[in-house]
Write a protein that holds these residues in place. Structure first.
Motif, short mmCIF file in Angstrom:
data_model
loop_
_atom_site.label_atom_id
_atom_site.label_comp_id
_atom_site.label_asym_id
_atom_site.label_seq_id
_atom_site.Cartn_x
_atom_site.Cartn_y
_atom_site.Cartn_z
N TYR A 326 -44.88 -4.45 25.41
CA TYR A 326 -44.97 -3.50 24.31
C TYR A 326 -44.81 -4.20 22.97
N ALA A 327 -45.54 -3.69 21.96
CA ALA A 327 -45.32 -4.08 20.57
C ALA A 327 -44.73 -2.87 19.85
N PHE A 328 -43.94 -3.13 18.81
CA PHE A 328 -43.18 -2.05 18.17
C PHE A 328 -43.28 -2.18 16.64
N PRO A 329 -44.49 -1.99 16.10
CA PRO A 329 -44.69 -2.20 14.66
C PRO A 329 -44.08 -1.09 13.80
N ARG A 330 -43.83 -1.46 12.53
CA ARG A 330 -43.41 -0.47 11.54
C ARG A 330 -44.65 0.26 11.03
N VAL A 331 -44.55 1.57 10.91
CA VAL A 331 -45.76 2.35 10.60
C VAL A 331 -45.55 3.33 9.45
N GLN A 332 -44.60 3.02 8.55
CA GLN A 332 -44.37 3.92 7.41
C GLN A 332 -45.61 4.05 6.54
N ALA A 333 -46.52 3.06 6.62
CA ALA A 333 -47.76 3.14 5.84
C ALA A 333 -48.62 4.32 6.29
N ILE A 334 -48.43 4.76 7.53
CA ILE A 334 -49.16 5.92 8.04
C ILE A 334 -48.37 7.19 7.76
N HIS A 335 -47.10 7.18 8.11
CA HIS A 335 -46.19 8.29 7.79
C HIS A 335 -44.76 7.81 8.04
N LYS A 336 -43.83 8.29 7.24
CA LYS A 336 -42.45 7.84 7.36
C LYS A 336 -41.81 8.32 8.66
N GLU A 337 -42.31 9.42 9.23
CA GLU A 337 -41.79 9.93 10.48
C GLU A 337 -42.70 9.48 11.63
N SER A 338 -42.09 8.85 12.61
CA SER A 338 -42.91 8.26 13.68
C SER A 338 -43.65 9.32 14.50
N ARG A 339 -43.04 10.48 14.71
CA ARG A 339 -43.75 11.52 15.46
C ARG A 339 -45.03 11.93 14.73
N LYS A 340 -44.92 12.07 13.42
CA LYS A 340 -46.09 12.46 12.62
C LYS A 340 -47.11 11.33 12.61
N ALA A 341 -46.64 10.09 12.51
CA ALA A 341 -47.56 8.95 12.51
C ALA A 341 -48.34 8.89 13.82
N ALA A 342 -47.63 9.10 14.95
CA ALA A 342 -48.31 9.09 16.25
C ALA A 342 -49.31 10.22 16.36
N GLU A 343 -48.95 11.38 15.83
CA GLU A 343 -49.84 12.54 15.87
C GLU A 343 -51.10 12.29 15.04
N ILE A 344 -50.93 11.69 13.87
CA ILE A 344 -52.06 11.40 12.99
C ILE A 344 -53.02 10.43 13.66
N LEU A 345 -52.48 9.36 14.24
CA LEU A 345 -53.33 8.37 14.88
C LEU A 345 -54.07 8.96 16.08
N LEU A 346 -53.40 9.81 16.83
CA LEU A 346 -54.04 10.38 18.01
C LEU A 346 -55.14 11.37 17.64
N GLU A 347 -54.85 12.24 16.69
CA GLU A 347 -55.80 13.29 16.34
C GLU A 347 -56.94 12.79 15.46
N LYS A 348 -56.67 11.84 14.57
CA LYS A 348 -57.69 11.40 13.62
C LYS A 348 -58.39 10.10 14.02
N ALA A 349 -57.66 9.20 14.67
CA ALA A 349 -58.26 7.91 15.06
C ALA A 349 -58.45 7.81 16.56
N HIS A 350 -57.93 8.77 17.31
CA HIS A 350 -57.98 8.77 18.77
C HIS A 350 -57.34 7.49 19.32
N VAL A 351 -56.23 7.10 18.71
CA VAL A 351 -55.43 5.97 19.17
C VAL A 351 -54.10 6.54 19.65
N ALA A 352 -53.81 6.36 20.94
CA ALA A 352 -52.62 6.96 21.54
C ALA A 352 -51.47 5.95 21.56
N THR A 353 -50.36 6.33 20.95
CA THR A 353 -49.16 5.52 20.92
C THR A 353 -47.97 6.42 21.23
N ILE A 354 -46.77 5.83 21.27
CA ILE A 354 -45.55 6.61 21.50
C ILE A 354 -44.67 6.52 20.25
N PRO A 355 -44.23 7.67 19.69
CA PRO A 355 -43.38 7.63 18.50
C PRO A 355 -42.06 6.93 18.77
#
Length: 391
Positions: A326-355
């Motif tokens: 596993y890799a565990f990058p910082r993703v505040q550039a997408i959203h400060k909340e990891s749940r929201k960041a994961a949701e954005i990537l899944l719904e808009k980029a179709h990239v599935a990750t775990i918050p």
């Protein structure tokens, strides 16, 4: 009768036990794919390779030979003997067959360990971020997890941090290396530090070594191999990650008395033993050459380096994980909340990750990307990320 509370309810101890949010992500991915969407899956936690053919053949042979009856609940003797030899020679943990229990996967081994040693009101030191079921298992034993921030503890000293976090009710330490989700690998000196703390405070160590064969920088080190630790450590392992046997549900643990009698009772009264033909297949897995692990590590390292370099190039700062997959990058550039960041990537980029927040408060601001997949899938997923981030 007025004011009467129904007895038709589950036990109160389950009130604090939740379901894994990882399952929710998996279900959403299945929905999207069923709707015809291409989803780049980095959310999984399974090896990319199939169960080796000799292992599958051993299962078929066991069935043909009618190895299908009840086995001893602790495990068939040849497997326990082989595991004891492996633990002694490879992990340097002194163990005989009587010190080994076969379990229904590594998670089952950890579950019975917590159930065997924790009383209601006990505290457990838990390095965080952590594999999500661990907190629920501790809660289910009516104990309390005390989150120890792994990164800051390594910077400022494990002993000082553990001393600060421990309480008069602390009974155990959950010690996982290599770690899920961040890929942290504790060094031998760090294991010695945790061991000294456990001896000083008379604590039990639950050691989770599921990813023992997936260390890319440095070496895996079993804490129970240190002086004075075998008698206070329950070490848990699984066939899932090393042998591509996730669906087979076979793991094992090693411990000494006074723990083994209680652990044996819990295995007996929870599953009454692991599937008999599965155990004969596991025995075959132990005979596979060590060179196979070295080859797998090279393949995983190639995937790790591709993903981590790609994430960093896209501005998602990511440290190089030294173990697991596993890799565990910082993703505040997408959203400060990891749940929201994961949701954005899944719904808009179709990239599935775990918050990251599902792995404890210390995981907030991160996403877990699994790289146990094909190189092509990693390339395609990174390209989807690039397109989304450059919008």
């Amino acid at each position: 009768m007025a004011g009467h509370k129904s007895r038709l309810r589950v036990a109160k101890r389950l009130d604090e036990v939740g379901f894994s949010e990882i399952v929710q992500v998996r279900n959403r991915v299945m929905e999207l794919r069923a709707a015809g969407k291409v989803v780049h899956g980095f959310h999984g936690g399974e090896p990319f390779f199939a169960t080796p053919e000799p292992v599958k053949s051993a299962m078929t042979r066991a069935l043909t030979e009618n190895q299908t009856r009840y086995a001893p609940s602790s495990g068939i003797e040849p497997l326990r003997a082989a595991l004891a030899q492996k633990l002694t020679n490879k992990n340097h943990i002194p163990a005989g067959p009587k010190d080994v229990l076969v379990t229904a996967g590594g998670a089952h081994a950890i579950y019975v360990a917590f159930q065997a040693v924790l009383d209601p009101g006990d505290d457990v030191l838990l390095f965080s971020p952590f594999w999500t079921p661990i907190r629920e298992m501790i809660n289910g034993a009516q104990a309390r997890p005390l989150l120890v921030p792994t990164s800051s503890a390594r910077r400022h000293g494990l002993t000082a941090t553990l001393e600060k976090m421990t309480t008069s009710h602390t009974r155990a330490i959950y010690y996982n290396t290599p770690q899920n989700p961040a890929g942290t690998v504790f060094t031998k000196s760090e294991a010695e530090e945790v061991a000294a703390f456990a001896r000083k405070h008379d604590l039990i160590v639950i050691s989770d070594e599921a990813y023992e064969d997936l260390v890319y920088d440095g070496e895996h080190f079993s804490i129970a191999s240190l002086p004075g630790m075998a008698e206070r450590t329950i070490s848990t392992f699984t066939f899932s990650k090393s042998y591509g046997m996730t669906g087979w549900r076979v793991g094992y643990l090693t411990a000494q008395e006074p723990f083994m009698t209680g652990l044996s009772k819990l295995v007996l009264y929870s599953v009454n033993g692991v599937s008999t033909p599965t155990q004969w297949a596991a025995l075959e897995a132990l005979s596979l050459p060590e060179e196979a692990f070295a080859e797998r590590r090279l393949e995983y390292r190639e995937r790790r380096d591709l993903l981590v370099s790609g994430l960093n190039e896209l501005g998602l700062e990511c440290e190089i994980p030294r173990g697991a997959f596993y890799a565990f990058p910082r993703v505040q550039a997408i959203h400060k909340e990891s749940r929201k960041a994961a949701e954005i990537l899944l719904e808009k980029a179709h990239v599935a990750t775990i918050p990251g927040s599902v792995f404890g408060a210390q995981g907030e601001g991160h996403l877990r990307f699994g790289y146990a997949t094909s190189l092509e899938a990693i390339h395609d997923g990174l390209e989807a990320l690039r397109i989304f981030l450059k919008r």
